[in-house]
Design a protein around this motif. Structure first.
Motif, PDB file in Angstrom:
ATOM      1  N   TYR A  13       0.862  -1.193   0.000  1.00 58.52           N
ATOM      2  CA  TYR A  13       0.000   0.000   0.000  1.00 58.52           C
ATOM      3  C   TYR A  13       0.889   1.230   0.000  1.00 58.52           C
ATOM      4  CZ  TYR A  13      -3.160  -3.607   1.721  1.00 58.52           C
ATOM      5  OH  TYR A  13      -3.891  -4.771   1.873  1.00 58.52           O
ATOM      6  N   ILE A  18       4.290  -4.955   1.486  1.00 55.45           N
ATOM      7  CA  ILE A  18       3.703  -5.851   2.493  1.00 55.45           C
ATOM      8  C   ILE A  18       3.984  -7.313   2.136  1.00 55.45           C
ATOM      9  CG2 ILE A  18       1.545  -6.611   3.601  1.00 55.45           C
ATOM     10  CD1 ILE A  18       2.157  -3.758   4.380  1.00 55.45           C
ATOM     11  N   PRO A  37       0.632 -15.159  11.204  1.00 56.51           N
ATOM     12  CA  PRO A  37       0.254 -14.207  12.251  1.00 56.51           C
ATOM     13  C   PRO A  37      -0.545 -13.024  11.711  1.00 56.51           C
ATOM     14  CG  PRO A  37       2.652 -14.547  12.159  1.00 56.51           C
ATOM     15  CD  PRO A  37       2.072 -15.276  11.009  1.00 56.51           C
ATOM     16  N   ASN A  38      -1.258 -12.361  12.616  1.00 56.95           N
ATOM     17  CA  ASN A  38      -2.010 -11.144  12.236  1.00 56.95           C
ATOM     18  C   ASN A  38      -1.082 -10.148  11.566  1.00 56.95           C
ATOM     19  OD1 ASN A  38      -4.480 -11.871  13.256  1.00 56.95           O
ATOM     20  ND2 ASN A  38      -4.055 -11.025  15.283  1.00 56.95           N
ATOM     21  N   GLY A  39      -1.583  -9.574  10.471  1.00 54.26           N
ATOM     22  CA  GLY A  39      -0.849  -8.485   9.836  1.00 54.26           C
ATOM     23  C   GLY A  39       0.323  -8.923   8.972  1.00 54.26           C
ATOM     24  N   CYS A  40       0.445 -10.234   8.702  1.00 48.88           N
ATOM     25  CA  CYS A  40       1.625 -10.685   7.941  1.00 48.88           C
ATOM     26  C   CYS A  40       1.434 -10.548   6.436  1.00 48.88           C
ATOM     27  CB  CYS A  40       1.989 -12.119   8.301  1.00 48.88           C
ATOM     28  SG  CYS A  40       0.838 -13.336   7.654  1.00 48.88           S
ATOM     29  N   GLY A  41       0.215 -10.195   6.004  1.00 49.22           N
ATOM     30  CA  GLY A  41       0.009  -9.940   4.578  1.00 49.22           C
ATOM     31  C   GLY A  41      -0.872 -10.946   3.861  1.00 49.22           C
ATOM     32  N   LYS A  42      -1.591 -11.773   4.609  1.00 49.66           N
ATOM     33  CA  LYS A  42      -2.407 -12.813   3.969  1.00 49.66           C
ATOM     34  C   LYS A  42      -3.527 -12.202   3.115  1.00 49.66           C
ATOM     35  CE  LYS A  42      -3.541 -14.605   7.977  1.00 49.66           C
ATOM     36  NZ  LYS A  42      -2.865 -13.617   8.880  1.00 49.66           N
ATOM     37  N   SER A  43      -4.273 -11.257   3.727  1.00 47.22           N
ATOM     38  CA  SER A  43      -5.378 -10.630   2.969  1.00 47.22           C
ATOM     39  C   SER A  43      -4.828  -9.835   1.792  1.00 47.22           C
ATOM     40  CB  SER A  43      -6.160  -9.656   3.847  1.00 47.22           C
ATOM     41  OG  SER A  43      -6.688 -10.316   4.945  1.00 47.22           O
ATOM     42  N   THR A  44      -3.700  -9.196   2.014  1.00 51.32           N
ATOM     43  CA  THR A  44      -3.096  -8.385   0.953  1.00 51.32           C
ATOM     44  C   THR A  44      -2.723  -9.265  -0.242  1.00 51.32           C
ATOM     45  OG1 THR A  44      -2.267  -6.897   2.663  1.00 51.32           O
ATOM     46  CG2 THR A  44      -1.229  -6.730   0.499  1.00 51.32           C
ATOM     47  N   LYS A  47      -5.917 -10.161  -2.088  1.00 45.99           N
ATOM     48  CA  LYS A  47      -6.433  -9.017  -2.868  1.00 45.99           C
ATOM     49  C   LYS A  47      -5.628  -8.831  -4.145  1.00 45.99           C
ATOM     50  CE  LYS A  47      -7.232  -6.406   1.154  1.00 45.99           C
ATOM     51  NZ  LYS A  47      -6.994  -5.155   1.848  1.00 45.99           N
ATOM     52  N   GLN A  85     -12.797 -10.509   3.496  1.00 47.08           N
ATOM     53  CA  GLN A  85     -12.945 -10.667   4.940  1.00 47.08           C
ATOM     54  C   GLN A  85     -14.259 -10.031   5.383  1.00 47.08           C
ATOM     55  OE1 GLN A  85      -9.986  -8.857   7.806  1.00 47.08           O
ATOM     56  NE2 GLN A  85      -8.963 -10.753   7.337  1.00 47.08           N
ATOM     57  N   GLU A 162     -10.778 -15.584   5.427  1.00 49.38           N
ATOM     58  CA  GLU A 162     -11.309 -15.890   6.763  1.00 49.38           C
ATOM     59  C   GLU A 162     -12.819 -16.134   6.771  1.00 49.38           C
ATOM     60  OE1 GLU A 162      -9.807 -13.860  10.136  1.00 49.38           O
ATOM     61  OE2 GLU A 162      -7.977 -13.287   9.106  1.00 49.38           O
ATOM     62  N   GLN A 194      -7.747 -18.032  10.247  1.00 50.86           N
ATOM     63  CA  GLN A 194      -7.150 -17.942  11.586  1.00 50.86           C
ATOM     64  C   GLN A 194      -7.509 -19.192  12.381  1.00 50.86           C
ATOM     65  OE1 GLN A 194      -5.233 -15.693  12.794  1.00 50.86           O
ATOM     66  NE2 GLN A 194      -5.551 -13.808  11.658  1.00 50.86           N
TER      67      GLN A 194
HETATM   68  N1  LIG Z   1      -5.697  -0.524   2.914  1.00 51.19           N
HETATM   69  C1  LIG Z   1      -4.527  -0.536   3.586  1.00 51.19           C
HETATM   70  N2  LIG Z   1      -3.725   0.542   3.578  1.00 51.19           N
HETATM   71  C2  LIG Z   1      -2.535   0.526   4.242  1.00 51.19           C
HETATM   72  N3  LIG Z   1      -2.070  -0.514   4.948  1.00 51.19           N
HETATM   73  C3  LIG Z   1      -2.843  -1.618   5.000  1.00 51.19           C
HETATM   74  C4  LIG Z   1      -4.111  -1.694   4.321  1.00 51.19           C
HETATM   75  N4  LIG Z   1      -4.647  -2.914   4.556  1.00 51.19           N
HETATM   76  C5  LIG Z   1      -3.756  -3.572   5.332  1.00 51.19           C
HETATM   77  N5  LIG Z   1      -2.686  -2.801   5.593  1.00 51.19           N
HETATM   78  C6  LIG Z   1      -1.511  -3.195   6.378  1.00 51.19           C
HETATM   79  O1  LIG Z   1      -0.860  -4.260   5.697  1.00 51.19           O
HETATM   80  C7  LIG Z   1      -0.373  -5.212   6.631  1.00 51.19           C
HETATM   81  C8  LIG Z   1      -0.887  -6.591   6.265  1.00 51.19           C
HETATM   82  O2  LIG Z   1      -2.305  -6.590   6.415  1.00 51.19           O
HETATM   83  P1  LIG Z   1      -3.178  -7.854   5.976  1.00 51.19           P
HETATM   84  O3  LIG Z   1      -4.611  -7.490   6.222  1.00 51.19           O
HETATM   85  O4  LIG Z   1      -2.796  -8.304   4.622  1.00 51.19           O
HETATM   86  O5  LIG Z   1      -2.690  -8.937   7.012  1.00 51.19           O
HETATM   87  P2  LIG Z   1      -3.305 -10.339   7.384  1.00 51.19           P
HETATM   88  O6  LIG Z   1      -2.178 -11.299   7.435  1.00 51.19           O
HETATM   89  O7  LIG Z   1      -4.443 -10.670   6.494  1.00 51.19           O
HETATM   90  O8  LIG Z   1      -3.794 -10.044   8.863  1.00 51.19           O
HETATM   91  P3  LIG Z   1      -5.129 -10.457   9.641  1.00 51.19           P
HETATM   92  O9  LIG Z   1      -4.978 -11.891   9.937  1.00 51.19           O
HETATM   93  O10 LIG Z   1      -5.051  -9.601  10.867  1.00 51.19           O
HETATM   94  O11 LIG Z   1      -6.280 -10.129   8.749  1.00 51.19           O
HETATM   95  C9  LIG Z   1      -0.789  -4.732   8.009  1.00 51.19           C
HETATM   96  O12 LIG Z   1       0.317  -4.070   8.590  1.00 51.19           O
HETATM   97  C10 LIG Z   1      -1.909  -3.764   7.727  1.00 51.19           C
HETATM   98  O13 LIG Z   1      -1.951  -2.758   8.697  1.00 51.19           O
END
Ligand SMILES: Nc1ncnc2c1ncn2[C@@H]1O[C@H](COP(=O)(O)OP(=O)(O)OP(=O)(O)O)[C@@H](O)[C@H]1O
Length: 237
Positions: A13, A18, A37-44, A47, A85, A162, A194
């Motif tokens: 982003y 990420i 782990p949370n925030g490791c970039g799975k959703s990113t 997408k 999500q 998720e 998760q």
């Molecule tokens: N739209 C956005 N703009 C900026 N940063 C973002 C955005 N969406 C997510 N992030 C950041 O990107 C990083 C990865 O987020 P992501 O949602 O991909 O993680 P995740 O592994 O899916 O976590 P979770 O299990 O908590 O959903 C995080 O640090 C988050 O804060």
């Protein structure tokens, strides 16, 4: 082999990287799970594969056809949909209207309506509430609606972010059972979860991400056999 392949995906982003060069493969008719782990970039990562975020580097392919950086509606036409999500239902639209949103990339609207009717027949809880605003459905019904909406375009692969989040234990089971049923129809699933305890038994293949990188790839048994991975990433399973 029919497969969804992401090779060396880099994305993020703004200027913040990420996902740092991740490769994953999901096969048709199989459930591939991504943990981490949370925030490791799975959703990113999901997408970016779905076309909702630009790829900074790398390639995505479905059955050999390049999807990289196609607009979302073209990715959908090529047979890949994302269930985001939280399901992403439109709370003010009715169940039927939400399902129509899932068919927006289908040019033949009569075909779309036929598919919606066929899907509603398979989801009795939606049939009863088809004219109800989605926002007043229970969490479980909304999960079913999101899944049904993803199916309107008759995808070959579905990305699920998720799907069990926020659901009661009974609904988690029903949702994961529905997902398993889809694989029997040949649909490939690439799923972020998760809920490792519930997802691991239905997974054919697992990936573990941490800090935007792939740390592990293998079968559920490979994970169970790896004490270090179990201790670091799979605590409590
Ligand atoms: N739209 C956005 N703009 C900026 N940063 C973002 C955005 N969406 C997510 N992030 C950041 O990107 C990083 C990865 O987020 P992501 O949602 O991909 O993680 P995740 O592994 O899916 O976590 P979770 O299990 O908590 O959903 C995080 O640090 C988050 O804060």
């Amino acid at each position: 082999m029919s497969a969804l392949v992401a090779e060396n995906v880099v994305t993020g982003y703004g200027k913040q990287e990420i996902v740092r060069g991740v490769s994953v493969t999901a096969e048709a008719g199989k459930i591939t799970c991504i943990f981490g782990p949370n925030g490791c970039g799975k959703s990113t990562l999901l997408k970016a594969i779905a076309g909702a975020l630009p790829l900074w580097n790398g390639t995505t392919l479905l059955d050999g056809i390049t999807l990289s950086n196609l607009p979302v509606h073209q990715v959908v036409r090529n047979g890949l949909v994302l269930m985001p999500q939280g399901g992403g239902v439109f709370p003010r639209l009715t169940v039927t209207e939400n399902l129509r949103m899932g068919g927006y990339a289908i040019p033949d609207k009569r075909l779309m309506e036929r598919r919606i009717e066929a899907l509603i027949d398979q989801y009795p809880s939606l049939a009863r509430r088809r004219h109800t605003a989605a926002g007043s459905l229970s969490g479980g019904e909304q999960a079913m609606l999101s899944l049904a909406r993803a199916l309107v375009s008759e995808p070959r692969f579905i990305l699920l972010d998720e799907p069990s989040a926020g659901l009661s234990p009974a609904m988690v089971n029903e949702t994961l059972e529905r997902i398993t049923t889809l694989t029997a129809q040949g649909i490939g699933i690439l799923m972020v979860e998760q809920n490792i305890r519930e997802a691991m038994p239905i997974a054919d293949k697992l990936y573990i991400l941490a800090a935007g990188e792939k740390r592990f790839e293998g079968s559920p048994q490979d994970v169970r056999d790896d004490r270090q991975i179990m201790d670091i990433y799979m605590g409590g399973v």
